[in-house]
Structures are given as structure tokens and as C-alpha cells.
Design a protein around this motif. Sequence first.
Motif, PDB file in Angstrom:
ATOM      1  N   ARG A 201     -16.615  80.352 -16.455  1.00  0.00           N
ATOM      2  CA  ARG A 201     -16.058  79.061 -16.185  1.00  0.00           C
ATOM      3  C   ARG A 201     -15.652  78.482 -17.463  1.00  0.00           C
ATOM      4  O   ARG A 201     -15.881  78.986 -18.549  1.00  0.00           O
ATOM      5  CB  ARG A 201     -16.925  77.891 -15.524  1.00  0.00           C
ATOM      6  N   SER A 202     -14.551  77.580 -17.626  1.00  0.00           N
ATOM      7  CA  SER A 202     -14.160  76.987 -18.654  1.00  0.00           C
ATOM      8  C   SER A 202     -15.224  76.215 -19.536  1.00  0.00           C
ATOM      9  O   SER A 202     -15.184  76.219 -20.746  1.00  0.00           O
ATOM     10  CB  SER A 202     -12.915  76.108 -18.581  1.00  0.00           C
ATOM     11  N   ASP A 203     -16.309  75.607 -18.830  1.00  0.00           N
ATOM     12  CA  ASP A 203     -17.311  75.342 -19.616  1.00  0.00           C
ATOM     13  C   ASP A 203     -18.692  75.908 -19.533  1.00  0.00           C
ATOM     14  O   ASP A 203     -19.722  75.384 -19.793  1.00  0.00           O
ATOM     15  CB  ASP A 203     -17.410  73.590 -18.909  1.00  0.00           C
ATOM     16  N   LYS A 204     -18.652  77.172 -18.757  1.00  0.00           N
ATOM     17  CA  LYS A 204     -20.035  77.812 -18.697  1.00  0.00           C
ATOM     18  C   LYS A 204     -19.911  79.282 -18.813  1.00  0.00           C
ATOM     19  O   LYS A 204     -18.989  79.828 -18.207  1.00  0.00           O
ATOM     20  CB  LYS A 204     -20.472  77.350 -17.411  1.00  0.00           C
TER      21      LYS A 204
ATOM     22  N   LYS B 289     -19.333  68.921 -27.785  1.00  0.00           N
ATOM     23  CA  LYS B 289     -19.350  68.044 -26.639  1.00  0.00           C
ATOM     24  C   LYS B 289     -17.998  68.145 -26.353  1.00  0.00           C
ATOM     25  O   LYS B 289     -16.918  67.712 -26.805  1.00  0.00           O
ATOM     26  CB  LYS B 289     -20.148  66.802 -26.987  1.00  0.00           C
ATOM     27  N   GLY B 290     -17.783  68.516 -24.870  1.00  0.00           N
ATOM     28  CA  GLY B 290     -16.588  68.428 -24.363  1.00  0.00           C
ATOM     29  C   GLY B 290     -15.740  69.560 -24.544  1.00  0.00           C
ATOM     30  O   GLY B 290     -14.566  69.540 -23.830  1.00  0.00           O
ATOM     31  N   GLU B 291     -15.693  70.398 -25.216  1.00  0.00           N
ATOM     32  CA  GLU B 291     -15.300  71.591 -25.754  1.00  0.00           C
ATOM     33  C   GLU B 291     -15.182  72.550 -24.583  1.00  0.00           C
ATOM     34  O   GLU B 291     -16.220  73.232 -24.092  1.00  0.00           O
ATOM     35  CB  GLU B 291     -15.554  72.123 -26.911  1.00  0.00           C
ATOM     36  N   LYS B 292     -14.115  73.081 -23.989  1.00  0.00           N
ATOM     37  CA  LYS B 292     -14.048  73.958 -22.892  1.00  0.00           C
ATOM     38  C   LYS B 292     -12.966  75.105 -23.589  1.00  0.00           C
ATOM     39  O   LYS B 292     -12.145  74.667 -24.303  1.00  0.00           O
ATOM     40  CB  LYS B 292     -13.345  73.350 -21.704  1.00  0.00           C
TER      41      LYS B 292
END
Length: 134
Positions: free
Chosen positions: A12-15, A64-67
Motif C-alpha cells: 500500500r502507499s504506507d505499508k 513520519k507521514g511519508e508515503k
Amino acid sequence: MSRHPEVLWAQRSDKVYLTVALPDAKDVSVKCEPQGLFSFSASGIQDESYSFSLELYGSIEPEKGEKGWWKRLLKSEEKPAPYLKVDWNRWCDEDEESISDLVSDDDSRFVGQDEGSSDDDGMLYLPDLEKARG
């Protein structure tokens, strides 16, 4: 000589999901270094030794918050080992992610616990690694 368990991956964009398909594993050791080195070792049912190390495309702990989307799982551009496979059940393309966000997905548990599904028993996902170590 150690063997390689089947490893499924999705993103995913964050995982990034890594699923090690080794039910009934014992003496499991998982190491994740922030810069993207991932190592796994365990013993199987008949005391077979399993292990692998991966140099991932990106860092495991982004700012933090980087996708963002990885071009591939591994840093190397070589063809991945045959034990690495895409997890099509968890895969999400960039343009599909907003739709999948509407569907509830609880990534903070071990799959197979109290849900009656035996398909994923014994599988460990990258978001669960911190819980498995602590």
C-alpha cells in the motif's frame, strides 16, 4: 543447509506486507533494520532449518507521514528468487487504494486468531513484527 519458506508480498502507499508461509514454525527469529535489511530464520515441523535475508527496496521506518509506492520489493534489479511471490489477495494498485481504504482492514492482529480461517494460520505480516518481538 537451510531451506527457504514461501514469502508473499504486497504493498500500500504506507505499508509493505511480507507473509512468511511457514505454519507451525518454532524458534522464529525476525530482524528488521531501519535501512531495509530483513532477516528471518526458524525451524519447521520436522526440525528443518529455514532462513532468508532480503535487502528491501526502501527503508522499513520511513519518515513520519511519508508515503510512496516501491517499484519492486528488493533493492536489486535482478529477478527475485522463486520463493518470493506476489500476495494477490492483499495487493493494491495505486489507483485502487482509495477504494480499498473504504473497506475495514485490521492489520494490528495475527491472521487466523479467532476468525475461523485456516488459510492464513501461522502467517506473520510485517506490520505485526514489532508485536511478535515484544
